[in-house]
Enzyme design. Sequence first.
Site, short mmCIF file in Angstrom:
data_model
loop_
_atom_site.label_atom_id
_atom_site.label_comp_id
_atom_site.label_asym_id
_atom_site.label_seq_id
_atom_site.Cartn_x
_atom_site.Cartn_y
_atom_site.Cartn_z
N ASP A 15 -9.69 -63.58 -7.82
CA ASP A 15 -8.29 -63.77 -8.24
C ASP A 15 -8.32 -64.30 -9.99
O ASP A 15 -9.21 -65.24 -10.03
CB ASP A 15 -7.44 -64.87 -7.78
CG ASP A 15 -6.85 -64.59 -6.40
OD1 ASP A 15 -6.98 -63.39 -6.09
OD2 ASP A 15 -6.15 -65.47 -5.67
N ALA A 44 -8.84 -64.42 2.91
CA ALA A 44 -9.73 -65.47 2.69
C ALA A 44 -8.92 -66.65 2.34
O ALA A 44 -9.64 -67.87 2.51
CB ALA A 44 -10.69 -64.89 1.29
N GLY A 214 10.71 -70.23 -0.34
CA GLY A 214 10.27 -71.10 -1.32
C GLY A 214 10.80 -72.58 -1.38
O GLY A 214 11.00 -73.18 -0.51
N ASP A 239 2.12 -73.93 -9.59
CA ASP A 239 1.71 -72.41 -9.33
C ASP A 239 1.97 -72.30 -7.60
O ASP A 239 1.32 -73.12 -6.97
CB ASP A 239 0.16 -72.35 -9.63
CG ASP A 239 -0.35 -70.94 -9.56
OD1 ASP A 239 0.72 -69.95 -9.15
OD2 ASP A 239 -1.60 -70.68 -9.49
N GLY A 244 2.24 -69.61 0.24
CA GLY A 244 2.44 -68.71 1.67
C GLY A 244 1.38 -68.78 2.47
O GLY A 244 1.44 -68.91 3.65
N ASP A 245 0.10 -68.70 1.77
CA ASP A 245 -1.01 -68.69 2.63
C ASP A 245 -1.42 -70.00 3.42
O ASP A 245 -1.95 -70.19 4.58
CB ASP A 245 -2.27 -68.08 1.73
CG ASP A 245 -1.96 -66.88 1.16
OD1 ASP A 245 -1.41 -65.82 2.10
OD2 ASP A 245 -2.61 -66.70 0.03
#
Length: 298
Positions: A15, A44, A214, A239, A244-245
């Site tokens: 990223d 990951a 959210g 951020d 969600g992960d």
Amino acid sequence: MPQTRVAVVGSANMDLVAMAPALPRPGETMLGTDFVMVPGGKGANQAVAAVRAGASCAFLGAIGSDAFGVTLKARITAAGVDTSQLRVVYGASGVALVLVNAQGENAIVVTPGANDALLGLSEEELATVRAADVLVAQLEIPVQTVTAAAVAARDAGTTVILNAAPARDLPPELLAAVDLLVVNEGEAQALAGRGREEPRALLDLTPRAVLTLGGAGAWYVDRDGTEVHVPAVPVDVVDSTAAGDAFTAALAVGWGEGRDVVDAVRWASAAGAACVRKLGASVALPQRAEIDELYASA
């Protein structure tokens, strides 16, 4: 309490994250305020998040033969994830270009790279899936590979959680193997034609579903008639990239540990809230103590 065994099949990306006051419009050049380069990819991220939430986790994915691939494997392994079956393929690793504005909203472009080469699963990889308590999968890798993993998990009695992101057409054999579907509002619209106004529309696809919204929290629904809204835990958002992960991984760990599924959703919501307080993806994924603290406060 026995440690939950999680297998994650999914993507690994590097990223490249830039912060700016606003997300630039087409053709606009904007001066940013910060930059970080961190391992990511939904697979990951969820593997690392599962370990930090208290599980043991094996990651089935693919990285490239480039410098990004070397860094990805080193960082994911250092986080405590079993990467013994992480494939290395010739060429570029997956890369995500992430723009984040001052409100924590983001825009992301992903080039799959080696993730597209994750085709089929070996007998050793399938054995890892069958030995897990929970399989977690997403859709940043070929859908036929996700389907093979989910079917093997179902046949072995392993719980299957599918985070259907990014949204795409799902084959019937994959849907038949899914125990719990996790989607955001855009993905729910794409898959079921309904968003927050009718979360139960997702039950046409799966016996249980979580719709994440959210700052508006999440809905849990199932075919037994349960429909529960779980409010978001209020925090200052920096951020939201990996929220969600963090949520999906914590949900897998909590449910795998024997929590009632609605309570697992509440615990997962605390994990998502803990994540958004920091910049970056994998570096922001919370430790179990952080999740427990926010869960208790809520």
